[in-house]
Design a protein around this motif. Structure first.
Motif, PDB file in Angstrom:
ATOM      1  N   VAL A 189       0.868  -1.173   0.150  1.00 46.10           N
ATOM      2  CA  VAL A 189       0.021  -0.261  -0.059  1.00 46.10           C
ATOM      3  C   VAL A 189       0.914   1.131  -0.096  1.00 46.10           C
ATOM      4  O   VAL A 189       1.538   1.327   0.931  1.00 46.10           O
ATOM      5  CB  VAL A 189      -0.881   0.153   1.138  1.00 46.10           C
ATOM      6  N   GLY A 190       0.831   2.063  -1.019  1.00 46.38           N
ATOM      7  CA  GLY A 190       1.443   3.260  -1.017  1.00 46.38           C
ATOM      8  C   GLY A 190       0.730   4.574  -1.232  1.00 46.38           C
ATOM      9  O   GLY A 190      -0.280   4.505  -2.125  1.00 46.38           O
ATOM     10  N   HIS A 191       1.010   5.388  -0.371  1.00 44.63           N
ATOM     11  CA  HIS A 191       0.184   6.638  -0.352  1.00 44.63           C
ATOM     12  C   HIS A 191       1.149   7.937  -0.784  1.00 44.63           C
ATOM     13  O   HIS A 191       2.247   7.886  -0.329  1.00 44.63           O
ATOM     14  CB  HIS A 191       0.004   7.084   1.206  1.00 44.63           C
ATOM     15  N   SER A 192       0.612   8.729  -1.636  1.00 50.09           N
ATOM     16  CA  SER A 192       1.493   9.963  -2.324  1.00 50.09           C
ATOM     17  C   SER A 192       2.786   9.592  -2.645  1.00 50.09           C
ATOM     18  O   SER A 192       2.834   8.752  -3.581  1.00 50.09           O
ATOM     19  CB  SER A 192       1.537  10.879  -0.919  1.00 50.09           C
ATOM     20  N   LEU A 193       3.682  10.185  -2.284  1.00 50.16           N
ATOM     21  CA  LEU A 193       5.093   9.919  -2.939  1.00 50.16           C
ATOM     22  C   LEU A 193       5.223   8.574  -2.630  1.00 50.16           C
ATOM     23  O   LEU A 193       5.956   7.575  -3.320  1.00 50.16           O
ATOM     24  CB  LEU A 193       5.987  10.826  -2.166  1.00 50.16           C
ATOM     25  N   ARG A 204      11.773  -3.971  -9.227  1.00 48.57           N
ATOM     26  CA  ARG A 204      12.877  -4.799  -8.707  1.00 48.57           C
ATOM     27  C   ARG A 204      12.548  -5.901  -7.880  1.00 48.57           C
ATOM     28  O   ARG A 204      13.397  -6.597  -7.092  1.00 48.57           O
ATOM     29  CB  ARG A 204      13.589  -4.070  -7.714  1.00 48.57           C
ATOM     30  N   CYS A 205      11.233  -6.418  -8.153  1.00 46.67           N
ATOM     31  CA  CYS A 205      10.853  -7.722  -7.241  1.00 46.67           C
ATOM     32  C   CYS A 205      10.056  -8.658  -7.994  1.00 46.67           C
ATOM     33  O   CYS A 205       9.602  -8.444  -8.994  1.00 46.67           O
ATOM     34  CB  CYS A 205       9.709  -7.010  -6.188  1.00 46.67           C
ATOM     35  N   GLU A 206      10.255  -9.975  -7.624  1.00 44.50           N
ATOM     36  CA  GLU A 206       9.837 -10.986  -8.401  1.00 44.50           C
ATOM     37  C   GLU A 206       8.439 -11.828  -7.658  1.00 44.50           C
ATOM     38  O   GLU A 206       7.732 -12.384  -8.145  1.00 44.50           O
ATOM     39  CB  GLU A 206      10.772 -12.197  -8.577  1.00 44.50           C
ATOM     40  N   GLN A 207       8.446 -11.329  -6.363  1.00 46.16           N
ATOM     41  CA  GLN A 207       7.371 -11.836  -5.761  1.00 46.16           C
ATOM     42  C   GLN A 207       6.045 -11.309  -6.164  1.00 46.16           C
ATOM     43  O   GLN A 207       5.869 -10.127  -6.027  1.00 46.16           O
ATOM     44  CB  GLN A 207       7.498 -11.589  -4.242  1.00 46.16           C
ATOM     45  N   LYS A 208       4.924 -11.995  -6.297  1.00 47.36           N
ATOM     46  CA  LYS A 208       3.586 -11.586  -6.802  1.00 47.36           C
ATOM     47  C   LYS A 208       2.926 -11.014  -5.701  1.00 47.36           C
ATOM     48  O   LYS A 208       2.833 -11.607  -4.670  1.00 47.36           O
ATOM     49  CB  LYS A 208       2.911 -12.804  -7.624  1.00 47.36           C
ATOM     50  N   VAL A 209       2.500  -9.673  -5.853  1.00 48.87           N
ATOM     51  CA  VAL A 209       1.792  -9.081  -4.852  1.00 48.87           C
ATOM     52  C   VAL A 209       0.851  -8.056  -5.505  1.00 48.87           C
ATOM     53  O   VAL A 209       0.796  -7.794  -6.639  1.00 48.87           O
ATOM     54  CB  VAL A 209       2.717  -8.074  -4.040  1.00 48.87           C
ATOM     55  N   ALA A 210      -0.204  -7.669  -4.586  1.00 48.67           N
ATOM     56  CA  ALA A 210      -1.315  -6.860  -5.140  1.00 48.67           C
ATOM     57  C   ALA A 210      -0.904  -5.426  -4.606  1.00 48.67           C
ATOM     58  O   ALA A 210       0.043  -5.057  -3.772  1.00 48.67           O
ATOM     59  CB  ALA A 210      -2.496  -7.064  -4.535  1.00 48.67           C
ATOM     60  N   LEU A 211      -1.183  -4.259  -5.555  1.00 48.00           N
ATOM     61  CA  LEU A 211      -0.570  -3.036  -5.382  1.00 48.00           C
ATOM     62  C   LEU A 211      -1.797  -2.117  -5.176  1.00 48.00           C
ATOM     63  O   LEU A 211      -2.815  -2.200  -6.031  1.00 48.00           O
ATOM     64  CB  LEU A 211       0.266  -2.392  -6.470  1.00 48.00           C
ATOM     65  N   LEU A 212      -2.015  -1.229  -4.053  1.00 46.02           N
ATOM     66  CA  LEU A 212      -2.871  -0.158  -3.773  1.00 46.02           C
ATOM     67  C   LEU A 212      -2.132   1.134  -3.689  1.00 46.02           C
ATOM     68  O   LEU A 212      -1.306   1.424  -2.769  1.00 46.02           O
ATOM     69  CB  LEU A 212      -3.681  -0.816  -2.440  1.00 46.02           C
ATOM     70  N   THR A 213      -2.514   2.099  -4.375  1.00 46.41           N
ATOM     71  CA  THR A 213      -2.042   3.489  -4.492  1.00 46.41           C
ATOM     72  C   THR A 213      -3.116   4.221  -4.006  1.00 46.41           C
ATOM     73  O   THR A 213      -4.315   4.129  -4.696  1.00 46.41           O
ATOM     74  CB  THR A 213      -1.401   3.854  -5.906  1.00 46.41           C
ATOM     75  N   MET A 214      -2.887   5.208  -3.112  1.00 41.91           N
ATOM     76  CA  MET A 214      -3.799   6.238  -2.868  1.00 41.91           C
ATOM     77  C   MET A 214      -3.250   7.663  -2.768  1.00 41.91           C
ATOM     78  O   MET A 214      -2.036   7.995  -2.464  1.00 41.91           O
ATOM     79  CB  MET A 214      -4.092   5.948  -1.259  1.00 41.91           C
ATOM     80  N   GLY A 215      -4.049   8.686  -3.542  1.00 39.72           N
ATOM     81  CA  GLY A 215      -3.591  10.010  -3.695  1.00 39.72           C
ATOM     82  C   GLY A 215      -2.382   9.902  -4.321  1.00 39.72           C
ATOM     83  O   GLY A 215      -1.247  10.755  -3.953  1.00 39.72           O
ATOM     84  N   SER A 216      -2.398   9.261  -5.342  1.00 40.54           N
ATOM     85  CA  SER A 216      -0.883   9.124  -6.080  1.00 40.54           C
ATOM     86  C   SER A 216      -0.662  10.062  -6.962  1.00 40.54           C
ATOM     87  O   SER A 216      -1.361  10.189  -7.939  1.00 40.54           O
ATOM     88  CB  SER A 216      -1.013   7.567  -6.692  1.00 40.54           C
ATOM     89  N   PRO A 217       0.541  10.615  -7.261  1.00 36.92           N
ATOM     90  CA  PRO A 217       0.924  11.530  -8.419  1.00 36.92           C
ATOM     91  C   PRO A 217       1.704  10.967  -9.397  1.00 36.92           C
ATOM     92  O   PRO A 217       2.304  11.551 -10.369  1.00 36.92           O
ATOM     93  CB  PRO A 217       2.003  12.478  -7.576  1.00 36.92           C
ATOM     94  N   LEU A 218       1.584   9.516  -9.427  1.00 41.55           N
ATOM     95  CA  LEU A 218       2.246   8.816 -10.294  1.00 41.55           C
ATOM     96  C   LEU A 218       1.798   9.426 -12.030  1.00 41.55           C
ATOM     97  O   LEU A 218       2.670   9.155 -13.024  1.00 41.55           O
ATOM     98  CB  LEU A 218       1.687   7.208 -10.529  1.00 41.55           C
TER      99      LEU A 218
END
Length: 315
Positions: A189-193, A204-218
């Motif tokens: 879970v990533g917020h903002s920056l 840079r990762c091989e492990q399968k994971v879900a990603l949740l972005t919140m308030g993202s400037p991407l």
């Protein structure tokens, strides 16, 4: 290693992994409870104590307290960083001019963006002031007064600039994320920056994971998107599903649906899925307000269900 990895955003240099976990975990559990799964909520946090689901904060804010690092004053940034700060300030003003829900803020931003920054002064350091002064005039950035707003804006601008111009800070932040990812990790879970840090780290990762972005400037062109690594951009191959949450009044997130910007990794079909705009009330960029939403709880529940052998989305 953790089942859920949390990645904080800007202006957290006075915190620590422990204090941020203590703030985020109740919100994370609250979102799951609001979604209708009290049993899972209790496994995350109950009665002031973390539950059995391992959740860790990837903390990199300490790098912003060192001399000359982000979050300090205007005299502690170099010309390259200041130029990037200027671009970001202009982007936020443009976003406010188009999307600010506060009519006064929108009019103020429209007036400021109608005047070219180079009309005020020459040189990146001098030209930064109009954009900065413009931001602190907006009530969105100054709910508690202009003095506090100027400190927040400088910290926010300089931290983003430092991340993209200082490779040591960039790698350190990503390393903190990767240090917590292992075979049992299901969700980042990533917020903002922090959404930028998480996105780049997962490349840079091989492990399968879900990603949740919140308030993202991407999705911010020029300032963020064009500086992402690697280029050309795509969904990281390690991402089994990507959900994105945006408050309708979150000016940092720029109201962008990320799907048009991030094609799937080769051989996969995963793309960012942005839910309907949220309403975080008077604090649209606040991490806790994102976490406690029922939609967030549903995303957490789905990600953790992978432990029960359910298939990944897009695989």
């Amino acid at each position: 290693m953790a089942t859920i990895v949390l990645v904080h955003g800007i202006a957290q240099e006075q915190e620590s992994a422990d204090t941020l976990e203590a703030k985020w975990l109740p919100g994370l559990a609250g979102g799951v409870r609001n979604h209708g799964n009290p049993e899972l909520a209790d496994r995350l946090w109950r009665n002031g104590v973390p539950g059995e689901v391992s959740t860790r904060m990837a903390f990199y804010g300490d790098r912003f307290l060192t001399k000359g690092a982000q979050g300090a004053g205007p005299g502690q940034v170099d010309e390259t960083q200041l130029e990037l700060m200027e671009l970001l300030a202009e982007q936020w003003l443009t976003t406010a001019a188009e999307h600010a829900s506060d009519e006064k803020d929108r009019r103020t931003a429209q007036q400021l963006t109608a005047v070219p920054s180079d009309a005020h002064a020459q040189g990146a350091r001098a030209a930064m002031r109009p954009a900065l002064n413009g931001l602190v005039r907006l009530r969105w950035f100054a709910p508690f007064g202009i003095g506090l707003a100027e400190k927040f804006v400088w910290r926010a601008l300089s931290q983003v600039a430092r991340y993209f111009t200082d490779d040591a800070v960039r790698q350190y932040a990503q390393d903190q994320v990767l240090a917590h990812i292992g075979p049992d990790t299901r969700l980042v879970v990533g917020h903002s920056l922090g959404s930028v840090v998480a996105y780049e780290a997962l490349h840079r990762c091989e492990q399968k994971v879900a990603l949740l972005t919140m308030g993202s400037p991407l999705g911010l062109r020029t300032v963020v998107y064009d500086r992402l690594r690697p280029q050309p951009v795509s969904v990281p191959s390690a991402v089994a599903g990507w959900d994105n949450l945006v408050d309708r009044d979150d000016l940092v997130a720029a109201h962008l649906d990320l799907a048009p910007f991030f094609p799937p990794a080769p051989g996969t079909t995963v793309v960012p899925v942005t839910a309907a705009a949220l309403d975080n009330g008077s604090m649209p960029h606040d991490s806790t307000h994102y976490l406690v939403k029922a939609v967030t709880g549903g995303i957490v529940e789905t990600a953790l269900a992978r432990q029960a052998g359910r298939p990944d989305r897009g695989d």
